[in-house]
Design a protein around this motif. Structure first.
Motif, PDB file in Angstrom:
ATOM      1  N   GLY A 172      14.523   6.850  -1.411  1.00 54.90           N
ATOM      2  CA  GLY A 172      15.050   6.529  -2.740  1.00 54.90           C
ATOM      3  C   GLY A 172      14.122   6.981  -3.854  1.00 54.90           C
ATOM      4  O   GLY A 172      14.556   7.568  -4.848  1.00 54.90           O
ATOM      5  N   LEU A 173      12.816   6.722  -3.687  1.00 52.72           N
ATOM      6  CA  LEU A 173      11.834   7.157  -4.685  1.00 52.72           C
ATOM      7  C   LEU A 173      11.802   8.678  -4.802  1.00 52.72           C
ATOM      8  O   LEU A 173      11.817   9.232  -5.902  1.00 52.72           O
ATOM      9  CB  LEU A 173      10.447   6.636  -4.306  1.00 52.72           C
ATOM     10  CG  LEU A 173      10.162   5.158  -4.537  1.00 52.72           C
ATOM     11  CD1 LEU A 173       8.851   4.756  -3.872  1.00 52.72           C
ATOM     12  CD2 LEU A 173      10.111   4.830  -6.021  1.00 52.72           C
ATOM     13  N   ALA A 174      11.752   9.342  -3.640  1.00 48.70           N
ATOM     14  CA  ALA A 174      11.673  10.800  -3.642  1.00 48.70           C
ATOM     15  C   ALA A 174      12.910  11.438  -4.261  1.00 48.70           C
ATOM     16  O   ALA A 174      12.816  12.401  -5.030  1.00 48.70           O
ATOM     17  CB  ALA A 174      11.478  11.310  -2.213  1.00 48.70           C
ATOM     18  N   LEU A 175      14.082  10.882  -3.965  1.00 51.78           N
ATOM     19  CA  LEU A 175      15.319  11.428  -4.511  1.00 51.78           C
ATOM     20  C   LEU A 175      15.381  11.240  -6.017  1.00 51.78           C
ATOM     21  O   LEU A 175      15.798  12.145  -6.752  1.00 51.78           O
ATOM     22  CB  LEU A 175      16.527  10.762  -3.839  1.00 51.78           C
ATOM     23  CG  LEU A 175      17.906  11.277  -4.264  1.00 51.78           C
ATOM     24  CD1 LEU A 175      18.023  12.777  -4.016  1.00 51.78           C
ATOM     25  CD2 LEU A 175      19.018  10.521  -3.536  1.00 51.78           C
ATOM     26  N   TRP A 176      14.954  10.070  -6.495  1.00 48.51           N
ATOM     27  CA  TRP A 176      14.955   9.822  -7.941  1.00 48.51           C
ATOM     28  C   TRP A 176      14.007  10.790  -8.647  1.00 48.51           C
ATOM     29  O   TRP A 176      14.326  11.332  -9.705  1.00 48.51           O
ATOM     30  CB  TRP A 176      14.564   8.375  -8.233  1.00 48.51           C
ATOM     31  CG  TRP A 176      14.847   7.978  -9.650  1.00 48.51           C
ATOM     32  CD1 TRP A 176      14.147   8.342 -10.767  1.00 48.51           C
ATOM     33  CD2 TRP A 176      15.948   7.198 -10.124  1.00 48.51           C
ATOM     34  NE1 TRP A 176      14.706   7.816 -11.889  1.00 48.51           N
ATOM     35  CE2 TRP A 176      15.826   7.108 -11.529  1.00 48.51           C
ATOM     36  CE3 TRP A 176      16.996   6.548  -9.499  1.00 48.51           C
ATOM     37  CZ2 TRP A 176      16.725   6.395 -12.313  1.00 48.51           C
ATOM     38  CZ3 TRP A 176      17.894   5.837 -10.279  1.00 48.51           C
ATOM     39  CH2 TRP A 176      17.763   5.770 -11.659  1.00 48.51           C
ATOM     40  N   VAL A 177      12.840  11.019  -8.042  1.00 57.23           N
ATOM     41  CA  VAL A 177      11.879  11.951  -8.624  1.00 57.23           C
ATOM     42  C   VAL A 177      12.445  13.368  -8.618  1.00 57.23           C
ATOM     43  O   VAL A 177      12.286  14.119  -9.590  1.00 57.23           O
ATOM     44  CB  VAL A 177      10.539  11.895  -7.866  1.00 57.23           C
ATOM     45  CG1 VAL A 177       9.633  13.063  -8.267  1.00 57.23           C
ATOM     46  CG2 VAL A 177       9.833  10.580  -8.149  1.00 57.23           C
ATOM     47  N   PHE A 222       0.830  -1.202   0.000  1.00 58.51           N
ATOM     48  CA  PHE A 222       0.000   0.000   0.000  1.00 58.51           C
ATOM     49  C   PHE A 222       0.867   1.255   0.000  1.00 58.51           C
ATOM     50  O   PHE A 222       0.619   2.196  -0.763  1.00 58.51           O
ATOM     51  CB  PHE A 222      -0.934   0.000   1.217  1.00 58.51           C
ATOM     52  CG  PHE A 222      -2.250  -0.658   0.960  1.00 58.51           C
ATOM     53  CD1 PHE A 222      -3.342   0.076   0.516  1.00 58.51           C
ATOM     54  CD2 PHE A 222      -2.409  -2.015   1.157  1.00 58.51           C
ATOM     55  CE1 PHE A 222      -4.562  -0.521   0.263  1.00 58.51           C
ATOM     56  CE2 PHE A 222      -3.627  -2.633   0.910  1.00 58.51           C
ATOM     57  CZ  PHE A 222      -4.700  -1.892   0.462  1.00 58.51           C
ATOM     58  N   ILE A 223       1.892   1.272   0.845  1.00 61.99           N
ATOM     59  CA  ILE A 223       2.764   2.445   0.923  1.00 61.99           C
ATOM     60  C   ILE A 223       3.482   2.658  -0.402  1.00 61.99           C
ATOM     61  O   ILE A 223       3.519   3.773  -0.946  1.00 61.99           O
ATOM     62  CB  ILE A 223       3.780   2.295   2.070  1.00 61.99           C
ATOM     63  CG1 ILE A 223       3.073   2.348   3.423  1.00 61.99           C
ATOM     64  CG2 ILE A 223       4.836   3.404   1.998  1.00 61.99           C
ATOM     65  CD1 ILE A 223       3.980   2.073   4.600  1.00 61.99           C
ATOM     66  N   VAL A 245       2.738   5.986  -2.734  1.00 56.35           N
ATOM     67  CA  VAL A 245       3.877   6.897  -2.862  1.00 56.35           C
ATOM     68  C   VAL A 245       4.310   6.989  -4.325  1.00 56.35           C
ATOM     69  O   VAL A 245       4.561   8.082  -4.852  1.00 56.35           O
ATOM     70  CB  VAL A 245       5.058   6.432  -1.981  1.00 56.35           C
ATOM     71  CG1 VAL A 245       6.323   7.231  -2.311  1.00 56.35           C
ATOM     72  CG2 VAL A 245       4.722   6.605  -0.517  1.00 56.35           C
ATOM     73  N   LEU A 246       4.371   5.847  -5.015  1.00 53.01           N
ATOM     74  CA  LEU A 246       4.754   5.840  -6.429  1.00 53.01           C
ATOM     75  C   LEU A 246       3.728   6.590  -7.267  1.00 53.01           C
ATOM     76  O   LEU A 246       4.094   7.377  -8.152  1.00 53.01           O
ATOM     77  CB  LEU A 246       4.883   4.398  -6.916  1.00 53.01           C
ATOM     78  CG  LEU A 246       5.338   4.202  -8.369  1.00 53.01           C
ATOM     79  CD1 LEU A 246       6.714   4.816  -8.594  1.00 53.01           C
ATOM     80  CD2 LEU A 246       5.349   2.727  -8.737  1.00 53.01           C
ATOM     81  N   LEU A 280      11.795   3.747 -11.177  1.00 54.97           N
ATOM     82  CA  LEU A 280      10.865   3.982 -10.076  1.00 54.97           C
ATOM     83  C   LEU A 280      10.067   2.722  -9.745  1.00 54.97           C
ATOM     84  O   LEU A 280       9.830   2.414  -8.574  1.00 54.97           O
ATOM     85  CB  LEU A 280       9.912   5.124 -10.439  1.00 54.97           C
ATOM     86  CG  LEU A 280      10.528   6.530 -10.481  1.00 54.97           C
ATOM     87  CD1 LEU A 280       9.511   7.532 -11.005  1.00 54.97           C
ATOM     88  CD2 LEU A 280      11.018   6.945  -9.110  1.00 54.97           C
ATOM     89  N   GLY A 281       9.677   1.993 -10.785  1.00 58.16           N
ATOM     90  CA  GLY A 281       8.960   0.737 -10.561  1.00 58.16           C
ATOM     91  C   GLY A 281       9.817  -0.279  -9.835  1.00 58.16           C
ATOM     92  O   GLY A 281       9.339  -0.991  -8.938  1.00 58.16           O
ATOM     93  N   ASN A 282      11.108  -0.360 -10.186  1.00 58.93           N
ATOM     94  CA  ASN A 282      12.013  -1.297  -9.522  1.00 58.93           C
ATOM     95  C   ASN A 282      12.224  -0.939  -8.059  1.00 58.93           C
ATOM     96  O   ASN A 282      12.250  -1.813  -7.185  1.00 58.93           O
ATOM     97  CB  ASN A 282      13.368  -1.327 -10.246  1.00 58.93           C
ATOM     98  CG  ASN A 282      13.312  -2.095 -11.548  1.00 58.93           C
ATOM     99  OD1 ASN A 282      12.447  -2.945 -11.741  1.00 58.93           O
ATOM    100  ND2 ASN A 282      14.213  -1.789 -12.464  1.00 58.93           N
ATOM    101  N   ILE A 283      12.386   0.357  -7.792  1.00 59.51           N
ATOM    102  CA  ILE A 283      12.573   0.794  -6.399  1.00 59.51           C
ATOM    103  C   ILE A 283      11.338   0.465  -5.576  1.00 59.51           C
ATOM    104  O   ILE A 283      11.433  -0.039  -4.447  1.00 59.51           O
ATOM    105  CB  ILE A 283      12.869   2.307  -6.345  1.00 59.51           C
ATOM    106  CG1 ILE A 283      14.211   2.615  -7.019  1.00 59.51           C
ATOM    107  CG2 ILE A 283      12.912   2.787  -4.891  1.00 59.51           C
ATOM    108  CD1 ILE A 283      14.497   4.098  -7.150  1.00 59.51           C
TER     109      ILE A 283
END
Length: 230
Positions: A65-70, A12-13, A17-18, A44-47
């Motif tokens: 990690g997701l936020a930094l990539w974005v 869910f998270i 978030v994604l 992003l999908g892999n993370i």
């Protein structure tokens, strides 16, 4: 049971978030308009997948990690928007693969395309003979733009000197599954009572009988009845 609950929470998270971060990146990312945006989507999908599956990855680490990539992606998109020279580096540039009806073999080779690939891309554009093509341009997102030779272009109303009228409306949803689409009615300045009267005149006195109603370009209304309504 604890492991299952942990996986559900992580899923869910990771999902929400994604979804939020992808929406923040905008429609260009959703459309995969460039090779860079395509790779970003995969990353992003892999993370997010690692966040769900690998329990040794802390939830906060996955979110960071997701936020930094974005953030990095948004920074690059801003750079590309402001500095045109950087677009070639990150987005690539179009390549002419057919010019004046001649296949550009060097361009095909540099883009790792063979004739089967080119023929397939042309067929997707409803072009089955290379002799019909004046220009074919391979776009940075891998799609092919085709300009046919004049003799193979379809005749337009302008060519035939047919008088045309400006379309007053764009086809717009008015009712879906028995419910008004309030936002569209407001934009079109259509009153619900007026629409109900129009639907009654068409033989639909009950809004719940309607599966779909659409405003047409000429101002008329197309109505599709629910199948289960007798």
């Amino acid at each position: 049971m604890v492991l299952i609950l942990d996986t559900i929470v992580r899923t869910f998270i990771g999902f929400f978030v994604l979804l939020l971060l992808i929406r923040l990146l905008g429609k260009k990312q959703l459309a995969h308009m460039s090779f860079f945006s395509y790779i970003t989507g995969i990353a992003l999908g892999n993370i997010a997948g690692d966040l769900v599956i690998h329990k040794d990855v802390k939830i906060i680490d996955g979110i960071i990690g997701l936020a930094l990539w974005v953030f990095l992606t948004a920074a690059i998109e801003y750079t590309v928007l402001k500095f045109s020279r950087s677009r070639i580096l990150f987005d690539g540039e179009p390549s002419i693969v057919i010019k004046h009806g001649k296949i550009m073999e060097k361009a095909l080779s540099s883009n790792k395309l063979n004739m089967d690939d080119l023929s397939m891309l042309l067929r997707i554009k409803n072009v089955f003979a290379i002799s019909e093509v004046e220009y074919a341009i391979l776009e940075p997102n891998g799609q092919l733009s085709v300009l046919k030779k004049e003799e193979y272009e379809p005749v337009t109303k302008k060519d035939a000197n047919i008088q045309v009228k400006r379309r007053p409306y764009i086809p717009t949803e008015l009712v879906v599954d028995g419910k008004f689409i309030g936002k569209n009615l407001q934009e079109l300045n259509i009153n619900e009572d007026w629409l109900l009267n129009e639907l009654k005149r068409k033989g639909f006195p009950n809004l719940n009988d309607i599966f779909y109603a659409e405003l047409q370009t000429d101002g008329s209304i197309f109505v599709d009845r629910k199948i289960n309504v007798q």
